[in-house]
Motif scaffolding. Sequence first.
Motif: not given
Length: 224
Positions: A65-66, A69-70, A72-73
């Motif tokens: 998940t991290l 998210n990273t 996509q950021k």
Amino acid sequence: MKLLRILTIVWLAAFCSAANGQNIIQVVGSGQMNVQPDGLEFSIHIRERGPLVSKLFASANQKTTLIVNTLQKQKVNPKDIQSMQMRVTPWFVYENQTRQQRGFELSRQIQVTVRNTEKVAVLFDEVFRIGNLEITDISLLVSQQENYYREALVKALDDAKTKATLMAAQLDTKPGKVVSLIELNSQNTVPEMRTMMRSSGGSESFLPGEVTVTAVIEVQFAID
């Protein structure tokens, strides 16, 4: 010089054969296009060890998940984050020359494609901050690869003509019509690519160098 010319003619004649009663000369032509890649593909590996598989799954899912998210950021398209393969195997250690199982090892692989290479170094920094990860299988991508391959194919044809003309001239003749033409690396497969990456030394820039797209053909020309 006369002996050298005789040897040259004999060498060139080795490339000539008869097909259906017609003399031919056979050559291999190659063409290359050096282009700047506009994408990057790599794998992120998560590895967890411990006595309980349930805790390994929980930890791997949290890191996944991290990572997502990273990415996509950093403007990575969710469609370019794929192949989240997972494997669980026994974890063994050796003590006093005896193999003992300490628990299990869970590994997970995430395949990532980045369309903009300008911020790759920053992206890698952010991913590694998550901890206990590996980035492997880094390869450069060219979005218009088929177009570059076609240009390389034209160069390969020109190269074949040049070689055939040079060789035929040593035999006091010249190449005629094409008897046979074979494409040695098919358009349906990825053309041969050699990659080189260079870093400028800063964490915010990435210089991917060049990708060489190569086309190779085999041509038979008729000669008198």
